[in-house]
Design a protein around this motif. Structure first.
Motif, PDB file in Angstrom:
ATOM      1  N   HIS A  61      -9.915 -12.569  58.934  1.00 31.18           N
ATOM      2  CA  HIS A  61      -9.550 -13.781  59.675  1.00 31.18           C
ATOM      3  C   HIS A  61      -9.562 -13.581  61.186  1.00 31.18           C
ATOM      4  CE1 HIS A  61      -8.560 -15.515  55.857  1.00 31.18           C
ATOM      5  NE2 HIS A  61      -7.689 -14.560  55.625  1.00 31.18           N
ATOM      6  N   GLY A  62      -9.399 -12.353  61.648  1.00 27.91           N
ATOM      7  CA  GLY A  62      -9.380 -12.079  63.071  1.00 27.91           C
ATOM      8  C   GLY A  62      -8.394 -10.984  63.429  1.00 27.91           C
ATOM      9  N   VAL A  63      -7.935 -11.005  64.683  1.00 29.49           N
ATOM     10  CA  VAL A  63      -6.982 -10.023  65.197  1.00 29.49           C
ATOM     11  C   VAL A  63      -5.578 -10.611  65.114  1.00 29.49           C
ATOM     12  CG1 VAL A  63      -6.280  -8.708  67.248  1.00 29.49           C
ATOM     13  CG2 VAL A  63      -8.714  -9.052  66.757  1.00 29.49           C
ATOM     14  N   TRP A  64      -4.649  -9.800  64.622  1.00 33.77           N
ATOM     15  CA  TRP A  64      -3.256 -10.218  64.476  1.00 33.77           C
ATOM     16  C   TRP A  64      -2.396  -9.464  65.484  1.00 33.77           C
ATOM     17  CZ3 TRP A  64      -1.647 -13.850  60.801  1.00 33.77           C
ATOM     18  CH2 TRP A  64      -2.613 -14.222  59.867  1.00 33.77           C
ATOM     19  N   LEU A  65      -1.578 -10.225  66.214  1.00 28.81           N
ATOM     20  CA  LEU A  65      -0.630  -9.670  67.178  1.00 28.81           C
ATOM     21  C   LEU A  65       0.764 -10.099  66.766  1.00 28.81           C
ATOM     22  CD1 LEU A  65      -2.503 -10.730  70.458  1.00 28.81           C
ATOM     23  CD2 LEU A  65      -2.754  -8.579  69.199  1.00 28.81           C
TER      24      LEU A  65
ATOM     25  N   LEU B 286      -5.778 -14.446  66.225  1.00 30.96           N
ATOM     26  CA  LEU B 286      -6.859 -14.780  67.146  1.00 30.96           C
ATOM     27  C   LEU B 286      -8.160 -14.659  66.360  1.00 30.96           C
ATOM     28  CD1 LEU B 286      -5.568 -12.643  70.130  1.00 30.96           C
ATOM     29  CD2 LEU B 286      -5.353 -15.119  69.867  1.00 30.96           C
ATOM     30  N   PRO B 287      -8.678 -15.794  65.880  1.00 31.52           N
ATOM     31  CA  PRO B 287      -9.900 -15.730  65.074  1.00 31.52           C
ATOM     32  C   PRO B 287     -11.121 -15.435  65.934  1.00 31.52           C
ATOM     33  CG  PRO B 287      -9.305 -18.002  65.477  1.00 31.52           C
ATOM     34  CD  PRO B 287      -8.207 -17.152  66.083  1.00 31.52           C
TER      35      PRO B 287
ATOM     36  N   ALA C 274      -3.574 -19.422  65.967  1.00 32.57           N
ATOM     37  CA  ALA C 274      -2.483 -19.838  65.075  1.00 32.57           C
ATOM     38  C   ALA C 274      -1.293 -18.906  65.226  1.00 32.57           C
ATOM     39  CB  ALA C 274      -2.956 -19.855  63.626  1.00 32.57           C
ATOM     40  N   THR C 275      -0.119 -19.512  65.373  1.00 38.82           N
ATOM     41  CA  THR C 275       1.141 -18.769  65.423  1.00 38.82           C
ATOM     42  C   THR C 275       1.879 -19.031  64.118  1.00 38.82           C
ATOM     43  OG1 THR C 275       1.257 -18.997  67.815  1.00 38.82           O
ATOM     44  CG2 THR C 275       3.315 -18.468  66.674  1.00 38.82           C
ATOM     45  N   PHE C 276       2.330 -17.959  63.474  1.00 42.92           N
ATOM     46  CA  PHE C 276       3.075 -18.029  62.221  1.00 42.92           C
ATOM     47  C   PHE C 276       4.484 -17.531  62.513  1.00 42.92           C
ATOM     48  CE2 PHE C 276      -1.372 -17.473  61.377  1.00 42.92           C
ATOM     49  CZ  PHE C 276      -1.642 -18.303  60.288  1.00 42.92           C
ATOM     50  N   ASN C 277       5.479 -18.390  62.301  1.00 40.22           N
ATOM     51  CA  ASN C 277       6.875 -18.072  62.635  1.00 40.22           C
ATOM     52  C   ASN C 277       7.666 -17.671  61.408  1.00 40.22           C
ATOM     53  OD1 ASN C 277       6.870 -18.889  65.502  1.00 40.22           O
ATOM     54  ND2 ASN C 277       6.368 -20.884  64.660  1.00 40.22           N
ATOM     55  N   ALA C 278       8.507 -16.659  61.569  1.00 37.94           N
ATOM     56  CA  ALA C 278       9.404 -16.239  60.492  1.00 37.94           C
ATOM     57  C   ALA C 278      10.529 -17.270  60.349  1.00 37.94           C
ATOM     58  CB  ALA C 278       9.991 -14.867  60.810  1.00 37.94           C
ATOM     59  N   PRO C 279      11.092 -17.374  59.142  1.00 40.32           N
ATOM     60  CA  PRO C 279      12.278 -18.227  58.968  1.00 40.32           C
ATOM     61  C   PRO C 279      13.410 -17.677  59.823  1.00 40.32           C
ATOM     62  CG  PRO C 279      11.368 -17.532  56.841  1.00 40.32           C
ATOM     63  CD  PRO C 279      10.660 -16.752  57.907  1.00 40.32           C
ATOM     64  N   PRO C 280      14.341 -18.458  60.251  1.00 43.83           N
ATOM     65  CA  PRO C 280      14.574 -19.847  59.840  1.00 43.83           C
ATOM     66  C   PRO C 280      13.910 -20.883  60.739  1.00 43.83           C
ATOM     67  CG  PRO C 280      16.448 -19.101  61.109  1.00 43.83           C
ATOM     68  CD  PRO C 280      15.472 -17.945  61.041  1.00 43.83           C
TER      69      PRO C 280
ATOM     70  N   THR D 199     -10.249 -22.956  73.473  1.00 48.26           N
ATOM     71  CA  THR D 199     -11.566 -22.338  73.463  1.00 48.26           C
ATOM     72  C   THR D 199     -11.470 -21.018  72.676  1.00 48.26           C
ATOM     73  OG1 THR D 199     -11.100 -21.210  75.558  1.00 48.26           O
ATOM     74  CG2 THR D 199     -12.256 -23.340  75.683  1.00 48.26           C
ATOM     75  N   PRO D 200     -12.589 -20.531  72.155  1.00 47.38           N
ATOM     76  CA  PRO D 200     -12.525 -19.266  71.421  1.00 47.38           C
ATOM     77  C   PRO D 200     -11.913 -18.160  72.281  1.00 47.38           C
ATOM     78  CG  PRO D 200     -14.631 -20.333  71.039  1.00 47.38           C
ATOM     79  CD  PRO D 200     -13.937 -21.117  72.128  1.00 47.38           C
ATOM     80  N   PRO D 201     -11.028 -17.350  71.684  1.00 47.47           N
ATOM     81  CA  PRO D 201     -10.409 -16.256  72.430  1.00 47.47           C
ATOM     82  C   PRO D 201     -11.482 -15.346  73.038  1.00 47.47           C
ATOM     83  CG  PRO D 201      -9.299 -16.562  70.344  1.00 47.47           C
ATOM     84  CD  PRO D 201     -10.527 -17.426  70.314  1.00 47.47           C
ATOM     85  N   ARG D 202     -11.271 -15.000  74.305  1.00 45.60           N
ATOM     86  CA  ARG D 202     -12.204 -14.112  75.030  1.00 45.60           C
ATOM     87  C   ARG D 202     -11.444 -12.847  75.399  1.00 45.60           C
ATOM     88  NH1 ARG D 202     -13.421 -13.054  80.310  1.00 45.60           N
ATOM     89  NH2 ARG D 202     -12.028 -14.679  81.075  1.00 45.60           N
ATOM     90  N   TRP D 203     -11.939 -11.728  74.901  1.00 49.75           N
ATOM     91  CA  TRP D 203     -11.310 -10.441  75.182  1.00 49.75           C
ATOM     92  C   TRP D 203     -11.817  -9.930  76.522  1.00 49.75           C
ATOM     93  CZ3 TRP D 203      -7.328  -8.446  72.517  1.00 49.75           C
ATOM     94  CH2 TRP D 203      -7.025  -9.066  71.305  1.00 49.75           C
ATOM     95  N   VAL D 204     -10.931  -9.921  77.519  1.00 43.51           N
ATOM     96  CA  VAL D 204     -11.233  -9.413  78.847  1.00 43.51           C
ATOM     97  C   VAL D 204     -11.358  -7.898  78.785  1.00 43.51           C
ATOM     98  CG1 VAL D 204     -10.380  -9.276  81.229  1.00 43.51           C
ATOM     99  CG2 VAL D 204     -10.027 -11.367  79.893  1.00 43.51           C
TER     100      VAL D 204
END
Length: 171
Positions: A30-34, A60-61, A68-74, A85-90
Protein backbone atom coordinates in the motif's frame (compact mmCIF):
# COMPACT_ATOMS: atom_id res chain seq x y z
CA UNK A 1 17.66 5.82 17.17
CA UNK A 2 14.33 5.82 15.34
CA UNK A 3 14.31 6.63 11.65
CA UNK A 4 12.43 9.96 11.70
CA UNK A 5 10.71 11.51 8.70
CA UNK A 6 9.64 15.16 8.39
CA UNK A 7 6.12 15.18 6.96
CA UNK A 8 5.25 18.52 5.38
CA UNK A 9 1.86 19.31 3.89
CA UNK A 10 1.69 22.62 2.05
CA UNK A 11 -1.13 24.56 0.44
CA UNK A 12 -1.10 25.08 -3.33
CA UNK A 13 0.69 28.44 -3.01
CA UNK A 14 3.55 26.73 -1.15
CA UNK A 15 2.70 27.94 2.37
CA UNK A 16 3.42 25.41 5.08
CA UNK A 17 0.31 23.61 6.36
CA UNK A 18 0.37 20.60 8.72
CA UNK A 19 3.89 19.47 9.56
CA UNK A 20 5.31 16.93 11.96
CA UNK A 21 8.04 14.37 12.47
CA UNK A 22 7.07 10.71 12.48
CA UNK A 23 8.85 7.41 12.88
CA UNK A 24 9.21 5.28 9.75
CA UNK A 25 7.52 1.97 10.55
CA UNK A 26 7.94 0.19 7.24
CA UNK A 27 6.54 -0.38 3.81
CA UNK A 28 4.06 -2.77 2.21
CA UNK A 29 2.06 -3.05 -1.01
CA UNK A 30 0.00 0.00 0.00
CA UNK A 31 2.93 2.36 0.53
CA UNK A 32 5.09 3.76 3.34
CA UNK A 33 3.74 3.73 6.89
CA UNK A 34 4.80 6.31 9.49
CA UNK A 35 3.74 6.35 13.14
CA UNK A 36 3.37 8.71 16.05
CA UNK A 37 2.43 7.71 19.61
CA UNK A 38 -0.18 9.53 21.65
CA UNK A 39 1.20 12.33 23.80
CA UNK A 40 3.26 13.86 20.98
CA UNK A 41 2.64 17.01 18.94
CA UNK A 42 2.02 18.26 15.42
CA UNK A 43 1.95 21.79 14.06
CA UNK A 44 -0.16 23.78 11.61
CA UNK A 45 2.09 26.10 9.62
CA UNK A 46 4.30 28.00 12.04
CA UNK A 47 1.60 28.11 14.71
CA UNK A 48 1.71 26.57 18.16
CA UNK A 49 2.28 22.88 18.71
CA UNK A 50 -0.96 20.86 18.74
CA UNK A 51 -1.05 17.86 21.09
CA UNK A 52 -1.95 14.46 19.65
CA UNK A 53 -3.88 12.48 22.25
CA UNK A 54 -4.01 9.09 20.50
CA UNK A 55 -1.49 7.08 18.55
CA UNK A 56 -1.87 7.24 14.79
CA UNK A 57 -0.21 6.07 11.62
CA UNK A 58 -0.07 7.73 8.22
CA UNK A 59 -0.02 5.81 4.97
CA UNK A 60 1.80 7.51 2.11
CA UNK A 61 0.77 5.61 -1.02
CA UNK A 62 2.83 5.51 -4.18
CA UNK A 63 1.55 7.80 -6.95
CA UNK A 64 -1.94 8.30 -5.45
CA UNK A 65 -3.65 11.66 -4.87
CA UNK A 66 -4.28 11.11 -1.16
CA UNK A 67 -2.72 10.23 2.19
CA UNK A 68 -4.52 8.39 5.00
CA UNK A 69 -4.28 8.78 8.76
CA UNK A 70 -5.50 5.88 10.91
CA UNK A 71 -6.24 6.82 14.55
CA UNK A 72 -6.18 4.49 17.54
CA UNK A 73 -9.24 4.37 19.80
CA UNK A 74 -10.80 6.16 21.55
CA UNK A 75 -10.51 8.92 18.91
CA UNK A 76 -13.91 9.19 17.22
CA UNK A 77 -12.33 9.72 13.78
CA UNK A 78 -11.09 6.30 12.74
CA UNK A 79 -9.68 7.30 9.32
CA UNK A 80 -8.89 10.74 7.94
CA UNK A 81 -7.83 10.92 4.29
CA UNK A 82 -6.35 14.12 2.92
CA UNK A 83 -6.79 14.51 -0.80
CA UNK A 84 -3.40 15.79 -1.87
CA UNK A 85 -0.88 15.65 -4.66
CA UNK A 86 1.11 12.40 -4.69
CA UNK A 87 3.67 12.35 -1.86
CA UNK A 88 7.09 13.53 -3.08
CA UNK A 89 10.14 12.27 -1.22
CA UNK A 90 12.62 15.14 -0.97
CA UNK A 91 15.03 12.72 0.74
CA UNK A 92 14.71 9.50 2.72
CA UNK A 93 13.92 11.69 5.75
CA UNK A 94 11.50 14.23 4.25
CA UNK A 95 8.24 13.91 2.35
CA UNK A 96 5.98 16.67 1.10
CA UNK A 97 2.62 16.96 -0.62
CA UNK A 98 0.09 19.69 -1.44
CA UNK A 99 -3.13 19.48 0.56
CA UNK A 100 -6.04 20.01 -1.85
CA UNK A 101 -8.60 20.68 0.88
CA UNK A 102 -11.01 17.78 0.32
CA UNK A 103 -11.03 15.12 3.03
CA UNK A 104 -12.68 11.73 3.33
CA UNK A 105 -13.42 10.81 6.94
CA UNK A 106 -14.68 7.60 8.52
CA UNK A 107 -16.01 7.99 12.03
CA UNK A 108 -15.73 5.15 14.49
CA UNK A 109 -19.53 4.75 14.34
CA UNK A 110 -19.15 3.76 10.67
CA UNK A 111 -20.25 7.00 8.96
CA UNK A 112 -18.12 8.06 6.00
CA UNK A 113 -18.23 11.62 4.73
CA UNK A 114 -16.63 13.95 2.21
CA UNK A 115 -15.54 17.14 3.97
CA UNK A 116 -14.40 20.65 2.99
CA UNK A 117 -16.03 20.82 -0.45
CA UNK A 118 -16.59 24.55 0.17
CA UNK A 119 -12.89 25.11 0.89
CA UNK A 120 -11.97 23.12 -2.25
CA UNK A 121 -14.25 25.32 -4.39
CA UNK A 122 -12.92 28.51 -2.78
CA UNK A 123 -9.27 27.48 -3.23
CA UNK A 124 -9.79 26.53 -6.88
CA UNK A 125 -10.35 30.25 -7.47
CA UNK A 126 -7.96 31.63 -4.85
CA UNK A 127 -4.97 29.49 -5.87
CA UNK A 128 -5.90 28.91 -9.50
CA UNK A 129 -5.91 25.12 -9.43
CA UNK A 130 -5.34 23.81 -12.97
CA UNK A 131 -8.11 21.68 -14.51
CA UNK A 132 -6.03 18.47 -14.23
CA UNK A 133 -5.45 19.03 -10.49
CA UNK A 134 -9.19 19.59 -9.94
CA UNK A 135 -10.01 16.44 -11.91
CA UNK A 136 -7.45 14.32 -9.99
CA UNK A 137 -8.72 15.62 -6.63
CA UNK A 138 -12.35 14.94 -7.51
CA UNK A 139 -11.52 11.45 -8.81
CA UNK A 140 -9.55 10.69 -5.64
CA UNK A 141 -12.52 11.84 -3.54
CA UNK A 142 -14.94 9.55 -5.38
CA UNK A 143 -12.55 6.59 -5.17
CA UNK A 144 -11.85 7.16 -1.47
CA UNK A 145 -15.54 7.48 -0.57
CA UNK A 146 -16.16 4.01 -2.06
CA UNK A 147 -12.97 2.39 -0.75
CA UNK A 148 -13.15 3.81 2.79
CA UNK A 149 -16.88 3.17 3.17
CA UNK A 150 -16.51 -0.34 1.72
CA UNK A 151 -13.50 -1.07 3.94
CA UNK A 152 -11.42 -2.06 0.92
CA UNK A 153 -7.75 -2.39 1.85
CA UNK A 154 -5.90 -0.47 3.04
CA UNK A 155 -9.06 0.82 4.77
CA UNK A 156 -9.96 -2.51 6.38
CA UNK A 157 -7.51 -4.17 8.75
CA UNK A 158 -4.21 -3.25 7.05
CA UNK A 159 -3.47 -0.50 9.58
CA UNK A 160 -3.73 -2.75 12.66
CA UNK A 161 -0.19 -4.10 12.36
CA UNK A 162 1.23 -0.61 12.04
CA UNK A 163 -0.92 0.94 14.79
CA UNK A 164 0.21 -1.87 17.07
CA UNK A 165 3.79 -0.67 16.63
CA UNK A 166 3.03 2.76 18.13
CA UNK A 167 -0.13 2.36 20.26
CA UNK A 168 0.79 2.78 23.90
CA UNK A 169 4.31 3.96 23.05
CA UNK A 170 5.41 7.18 24.72
CA UNK A 171 7.75 9.76 23.20
Amino acid sequence: MADLVSVNYTKYDGTLHWNLRMRRLGEDDHGVWLGLPGGTVTRKGYGPMVPVACAHVILLPREAWWTATFNAPPRDTEIYCDIATPPRWVSSHEVTMVDLDLDVIRKRDGRTLLDDEDEFAEHQVRYGYPADVIAEAEAAGRWLMDAVDGRAEPFGDACERWLGMVDGERP
